[in-house]
Scaffold this motif. Structure first.
Motif, PDB file in Angstrom:
ATOM      1  N   GLU A 151       0.871  -1.289   0.140  1.00  0.00           N
ATOM      2  CA  GLU A 151       0.132  -0.489   0.258  1.00  0.00           C
ATOM      3  C   GLU A 151       0.519   1.382   0.093  1.00  0.00           C
ATOM      4  OE1 GLU A 151      -3.863  -1.273   2.191  1.00  0.00           O
ATOM      5  OE2 GLU A 151      -1.918  -1.429   3.688  1.00  0.00           O
ATOM      6  N   ALA A 152       1.948   1.182   0.452  1.00  0.00           N
ATOM      7  CA  ALA A 152       3.085   2.216   0.421  1.00  0.00           C
ATOM      8  C   ALA A 152       3.487   2.422  -0.038  1.00  0.00           C
ATOM      9  CB  ALA A 152       3.665   2.468   1.865  1.00  0.00           C
ATOM     10  N   ALA A 153       4.023   1.511  -1.514  1.00  0.00           N
ATOM     11  CA  ALA A 153       4.621   1.663  -2.690  1.00  0.00           C
ATOM     12  C   ALA A 153       3.977   2.542  -3.600  1.00  0.00           C
ATOM     13  CB  ALA A 153       5.092  -0.310  -3.608  1.00  0.00           C
ATOM     14  N   GLU A 154       4.997   3.323  -4.402  1.00  0.00           N
ATOM     15  CA  GLU A 154       5.247   4.341  -5.639  1.00  0.00           C
ATOM     16  C   GLU A 154       4.545   2.994  -6.741  1.00  0.00           C
ATOM     17  OE1 GLU A 154       5.785   8.280  -5.588  1.00  0.00           O
ATOM     18  OE2 GLU A 154       5.194   7.456  -3.982  1.00  0.00           O
ATOM     19  N   ALA A 155       5.391   2.423  -6.703  1.00  0.00           N
ATOM     20  CA  ALA A 155       5.444   1.593  -8.189  1.00  0.00           C
ATOM     21  C   ALA A 155       4.920  -0.043  -7.513  1.00  0.00           C
ATOM     22  CB  ALA A 155       5.893   1.400  -9.101  1.00  0.00           C
ATOM     23  N   LEU A 156       3.875  -0.660  -8.477  1.00  0.00           N
ATOM     24  CA  LEU A 156       3.822  -1.895  -8.056  1.00  0.00           C
ATOM     25  C   LEU A 156       3.752  -2.770  -9.496  1.00  0.00           C
ATOM     26  CD1 LEU A 156       0.134  -1.752  -6.057  1.00  0.00           C
ATOM     27  CD2 LEU A 156       2.783  -2.854  -5.583  1.00  0.00           C
ATOM     28  N   VAL A 157       4.418  -4.185 -10.011  1.00  0.00           N
ATOM     29  CA  VAL A 157       4.156  -4.903 -10.783  1.00  0.00           C
ATOM     30  C   VAL A 157       3.042  -6.317  -9.916  1.00  0.00           C
ATOM     31  CG1 VAL A 157       5.465  -5.989 -12.230  1.00  0.00           C
ATOM     32  CG2 VAL A 157       6.310  -3.691 -11.666  1.00  0.00           C
ATOM     33  N   ALA A 158       1.801  -6.190 -10.684  1.00  0.00           N
ATOM     34  CA  ALA A 158       1.371  -7.365  -9.952  1.00  0.00           C
ATOM     35  C   ALA A 158       0.382  -8.477 -11.374  1.00  0.00           C
ATOM     36  CB  ALA A 158      -0.023  -6.780  -9.893  1.00  0.00           C
ATOM     37  N   VAL A 159       1.198  -9.681 -10.304  1.00  0.00           N
ATOM     38  CA  VAL A 159       1.157 -10.814 -11.500  1.00  0.00           C
ATOM     39  C   VAL A 159      -1.096 -11.562 -11.417  1.00  0.00           C
ATOM     40  CG1 VAL A 159       3.650 -10.966 -11.941  1.00  0.00           C
ATOM     41  CG2 VAL A 159       2.248 -11.734 -10.116  1.00  0.00           C
ATOM     42  N   GLY A 160      -0.817 -11.965 -12.510  1.00  0.00           N
ATOM     43  CA  GLY A 160      -2.157 -12.676 -12.383  1.00  0.00           C
ATOM     44  C   GLY A 160      -1.842 -14.004 -13.138  1.00  0.00           C
ATOM     45  N   GLN A 161      -3.430 -14.543 -12.903  1.00  0.00           N
ATOM     46  CA  GLN A 161      -2.648 -16.344 -13.541  1.00  0.00           C
ATOM     47  C   GLN A 161      -2.303 -16.346 -14.706  1.00  0.00           C
ATOM     48  OE1 GLN A 161      -5.479 -19.286 -11.503  1.00  0.00           O
ATOM     49  NE2 GLN A 161      -6.797 -17.690 -11.657  1.00  0.00           N
ATOM     50  N   GLY A 162      -2.181 -15.345 -15.796  1.00  0.00           N
ATOM     51  CA  GLY A 162      -1.402 -15.448 -16.849  1.00  0.00           C
ATOM     52  C   GLY A 162       0.406 -15.978 -16.757  1.00  0.00           C
ATOM     53  N   LEU A 163       0.581 -15.599 -15.538  1.00  0.00           N
ATOM     54  CA  LEU A 163       1.864 -15.983 -14.937  1.00  0.00           C
ATOM     55  C   LEU A 163       2.621 -17.342 -15.327  1.00  0.00           C
ATOM     56  CD1 LEU A 163       4.833 -14.800 -13.843  1.00  0.00           C
ATOM     57  CD2 LEU A 163       4.487 -15.068 -11.994  1.00  0.00           C
ATOM     58  N   LYS A 164       2.848 -17.868 -16.178  1.00  0.00           N
ATOM     59  CA  LYS A 164       3.289 -19.036 -16.511  1.00  0.00           C
ATOM     60  C   LYS A 164       3.516 -19.963 -15.177  1.00  0.00           C
ATOM     61  CE  LYS A 164       4.643 -18.872 -20.885  1.00  0.00           C
ATOM     62  NZ  LYS A 164       5.883 -19.156 -21.466  1.00  0.00           N
ATOM     63  N   ASP A 165       4.883 -19.966 -14.600  1.00  0.00           N
ATOM     64  CA  ASP A 165       5.298 -20.168 -13.030  1.00  0.00           C
ATOM     65  C   ASP A 165       6.112 -19.333 -12.445  1.00  0.00           C
ATOM     66  OD1 ASP A 165       7.948 -21.547 -13.617  1.00  0.00           O
ATOM     67  OD2 ASP A 165       7.109 -22.329 -15.296  1.00  0.00           O
ATOM     68  N   ALA A 166       5.835 -20.112 -11.233  1.00  0.00           N
ATOM     69  CA  ALA A 166       7.424 -19.464  -9.956  1.00  0.00           C
ATOM     70  C   ALA A 166       8.498 -19.398 -10.327  1.00  0.00           C
ATOM     71  CB  ALA A 166       7.335 -20.116  -8.640  1.00  0.00           C
ATOM     72  N   ASP A 167       8.909 -20.317 -11.061  1.00  0.00           N
ATOM     73  CA  ASP A 167      10.027 -19.844 -12.022  1.00  0.00           C
ATOM     74  C   ASP A 167      10.381 -18.380 -12.645  1.00  0.00           C
ATOM     75  OD1 ASP A 167      11.051 -22.105 -11.108  1.00  0.00           O
ATOM     76  OD2 ASP A 167      10.685 -23.107 -12.651  1.00  0.00           O
ATOM     77  N   GLN A 168       9.164 -17.725 -12.963  1.00  0.00           N
ATOM     78  CA  GLN A 168       9.001 -16.777 -13.308  1.00  0.00           C
ATOM     79  C   GLN A 168       9.158 -14.872 -13.267  1.00  0.00           C
ATOM     80  OE1 GLN A 168       9.473 -16.890 -17.026  1.00  0.00           O
ATOM     81  NE2 GLN A 168       9.179 -19.211 -16.979  1.00  0.00           N
ATOM     82  N   LEU A 169       9.081 -15.627 -11.539  1.00  0.00           N
ATOM     83  CA  LEU A 169       9.096 -14.207 -10.495  1.00  0.00           C
ATOM     84  C   LEU A 169      10.290 -13.749 -10.663  1.00  0.00           C
ATOM     85  CD1 LEU A 169       7.130 -15.988  -7.469  1.00  0.00           C
ATOM     86  CD2 LEU A 169       6.702 -14.272  -9.125  1.00  0.00           C
ATOM     87  N   PRO A 170      11.472 -14.142 -10.594  1.00  0.00           N
ATOM     88  CA  PRO A 170      12.460 -13.760  -9.949  1.00  0.00           C
ATOM     89  C   PRO A 170      12.582 -12.292 -11.382  1.00  0.00           C
ATOM     90  CG  PRO A 170      13.337 -15.577  -9.681  1.00  0.00           C
ATOM     91  CD  PRO A 170      12.156 -16.061 -10.008  1.00  0.00           C
ATOM     92  N   MET A 171      11.855 -12.959 -12.405  1.00  0.00           N
ATOM     93  CA  MET A 171      12.264 -11.779 -13.168  1.00  0.00           C
ATOM     94  C   MET A 171      11.278 -10.943 -13.200  1.00  0.00           C
ATOM     95  SD  MET A 171      10.711 -12.613 -17.181  1.00  0.00           S
ATOM     96  CE  MET A 171       9.365 -13.259 -17.754  1.00  0.00           C
ATOM     97  N   ILE A 172      10.269 -10.696 -12.571  1.00  0.00           N
ATOM     98  CA  ILE A 172       8.797  -9.633 -12.321  1.00  0.00           C
ATOM     99  C   ILE A 172       9.543  -9.012 -11.145  1.00  0.00           C
ATOM    100  CG2 ILE A 172       6.818 -10.073 -11.538  1.00  0.00           C
ATOM    101  CD1 ILE A 172       6.971 -11.058 -14.118  1.00  0.00           C
ATOM    102  N   GLU A 173      10.349  -9.539 -10.421  1.00  0.00           N
ATOM    103  CA  GLU A 173      10.986  -8.961  -9.020  1.00  0.00           C
ATOM    104  C   GLU A 173      12.162  -8.158  -9.539  1.00  0.00           C
ATOM    105  OE1 GLU A 173      12.078 -11.896  -6.135  1.00  0.00           O
ATOM    106  OE2 GLU A 173      10.563 -12.733  -5.627  1.00  0.00           O
ATOM    107  N   ALA A 174      12.649  -8.185 -10.370  1.00  0.00           N
ATOM    108  CA  ALA A 174      13.678  -7.440 -10.929  1.00  0.00           C
ATOM    109  C   ALA A 174      13.178  -6.015 -11.917  1.00  0.00           C
ATOM    110  CB  ALA A 174      14.240  -7.975 -12.690  1.00  0.00           C
ATOM    111  N   LEU A 175      12.135  -6.423 -12.453  1.00  0.00           N
ATOM    112  CA  LEU A 175      11.158  -5.293 -13.352  1.00  0.00           C
ATOM    113  C   LEU A 175      10.919  -4.123 -11.818  1.00  0.00           C
ATOM    114  CD1 LEU A 175      10.054  -3.840 -15.620  1.00  0.00           C
ATOM    115  CD2 LEU A 175       7.958  -5.370 -15.236  1.00  0.00           C
TER     116      LEU A 175
END
Lengths: 306, 251
Positions: A188-212
């Protein structure tokens, strides 16, 4: 309006309620604190006249006891309107307190207008599909405001008075308090959010989401199924009706279809970007920028170029 | 042990359309709130371990008889329904009085009364707390785990910044969060059996209460206005350019 009483277990939210009470034109804002000397001082320093209850037999988890304490403080203060914070403790208290004193009650109120002697409250309805404007018709009123709906109050000239409330015998025993494991993110305090939904294929992809998210100076958030069903992210990161309501400057929504239970938590973002393979996804109607693309490829490109 | 699960009949939110910012309820089927189903599942899981009877309690219009079948199929033993046209979607303070009166009238006194932490439509979270106050029972909100031990319940409650483990003597009112469990999907045979499970139906005036007027007036209820640009960009480069021009990135 005569006196208004405010109560929150949370010091910061109590200061927000002080602002709300002043905006309602209260002649006098009274506050009650329970076993919290620091909060009594903070509120008095901000100008509230505080009824301070210190009672070793009370635990906040015992809502019946808390409701009795706040009800007695309201009577003492001559307040027929009580403002609470709509965090979990506050929401749970709201119904019990309202029933105890015969008040009408609204929770999760995000804003209000004081017009024609009425407090017109705004809150989400129909699972967030609509926003209702409602008033409480009874003389006594309990209103629970969403956290962060008001600025914290400042001021001076407050006071502290000890108040002995008559508390029923404890019915709920606190056995243990556990800190939530690990994830202390505050989306709630973040200036920017990158939100993922069920379109994300699997948990292995999370590091690149975190990087973004890191490149954008923000945090990773998600829809409810990503946390509760797939358990790829913590429940602290859920956006939506039963999750967090966020107002970041920038929200990048990845592979999210846009059910209202989700969108209610992000629709106050300043700018919304949707990246989704489905050009007809309903989320696209509430986005400022839509990129119809595979999110995995798009995120890889964004990470490479930002 | 008698467990009562309070469930609310609500319009299926996925099927509500918006026309001129107004919600359209025509032809929208009725269903049970999602978190209410977690409360039922919690009850059924307790029943699987202990000797317990699970009663679903609901108040609403005559469609309730049909709506509640889903709960009976998902493991409730019986239903107690208060039916009146005025009860659909009515305000928490009134529903709480109705539910409390129904709970008082039940022949098998409830030991545990479960609610979802908020209804699927209004999500005000008041009803469980109000019912606990009306019946002068202790309450525990936002349960992520419930363990029954004799005449007590050990409950883990999930708050924003911590978890509290509390102990409460029964009878008590407990509200659950959606994370407490994964509600089961009823099998075909359970669905077939649901129709034959006992249902007690009472009318509002049989409860010997006179619910007050609604404490709340709704002045308007409209879909929020979305002032979004809705610009389709064709590539990541174009997106980066757009966000840079608004100083949203690259600052």
């Amino acid at each position: 309006m005569t006196a208004i009483l405010i109560y929150s277990d949370h010091d910061g939210f109590a200061l927000e309620l002080l602002t709300a009470a002043r905006e309602m034109g209260a002649e006098q804002v009274r506050a009650v604190t329970i076993n919290n000397d620091d909060q009594a001082k903070v509120l008095a320093d901000a100008g509230a006249s505080v009824l301070k209850i210190n009672n070793d037999s009370m635990v906040l988890a015992d809502i019946a006891a808390t409701a009795a304490a706040v009800a007695q403080a309201a009577e003492k203060a001559g307040a027929d309107t009580i403002l609470l914070s709509s965090n979990r403790r506050g929401k749970e208290l709201a119904g019990r307190l309202a029933q105890l004193i015969g008040a009408g009650c609204l929770t999760d109120v995000s804003s209000f207008k004081y017009e024609d002697g009425q407090i017109k409250c705004q809150r989400n309805a129909l699972g967030g599909a609509t926003v209702a404007v409602q008033i409480i018709k009874t003389a006594k009123k309990v209103i629970a405001f969403m956290p962060r709906s008001f600025e914290a109050a400042s001021g001076s000239g407050g006071s502290i008075e000890e108040f002995a409330a008559d508390i029923p015998a404890p019915a709920v025993k606190l056995v243990e308090v556990k800190q939530k494991s690990g994830d202390n993110v505050d989306i709630e305090a973040a200036e920017a959010l990158v939100a993922v939904g069920q379109g994300l294929k699997d948990a292995d992809q999370l590091p690149m989401i975190e990087a973004l998210a890191k490149k954008l100076g923000g945090e990773v958030a998600c829809t409810k199924p990503v946390a509760t069903d797939k358990k790829w992210l913590s429940e602290e990161r859920i956006i939506g009706l039963s999750g967090k309501k966020c107002k970041p400057r920038l929200a990048v929504l990845l592979g999210i279809s846009g059910q209202v239970q989700f969108t209610v938590g992000i629709r106050d973002a300043k700018t919304i970007v949707s990246i989704n393979t489905d050009e007809n996804a309903s989320i696209n109607t509430m986005a400022d920028y839509v990129l119809v693309a595979d999110l995995h490829q798009a995120v890889a490109d964004l990470n490479a170029k930002l | 042990m008698n467990i009562v699960v309070a469930m609310k009949q609500i319009p299926d939110l996925q099927q509500i359309r918006i026309r001129n910012r107004q919600p359209v309820f025509e032809d929208v089927p009725l269903t049970i709130g999602l978190i209410d189903k977690n409360a039922l599942e919690a009850a059924v899981q307790i029943k699987e371990q202990l000797d317990a009877q699970v009663t679903v309690l609901s108040a609403g219009d005559e469609n309730l008889e049909d709506t509640i079948k889903e709960a009976l199929a998902a493991g409730a033993d019986q239903a107690y329904l208060v039916m009146d046209d005025a009860l659909n979607g009515t305000e928490s303070s009134i529903i709480a009085e109705v539910l409390a009166a129904a709970l008082r009238q039940m022949e098998d006194k409830p030991d545990l009364i479960l609610f979802g932490e908020g209804s699927g439509d209004n999500y005000s979270g008041q009803t469980g707390s109000r019912v606990a106050a009306l019946l002068d029972l202790p309450q525990v909100g936002y349960a992520s785990s419930i363990v029954i031990d004799g005449g007590k319940a050990a409950v883990t409650r999930s708050l924003e910044d911590c978890e509290e483990v509390v102990e409460v003597a029964l009878p008590a009112v407990i509200t659950v969060i959606s994370g407490i469990n994964e509600p089961r999907i009823a099998s075909v045979s359970q669905i077939l059996k649901a129709g034959r499970k006992p249902r007690e139906t009472v009318e509002l005036d049989e409860l010997n209460i006179k619910p007050g007027d609604s404490a709340i007036d709704t002045l308007s209820n409209l879909a929020p206005e979305m002032e979004r640009k809705r610009i389709t960009v064709k590539s990541v480069d174009e997106l980066i350019q757009a966000l840079s021009s608004e100083a949203l990135i690259g600052r």
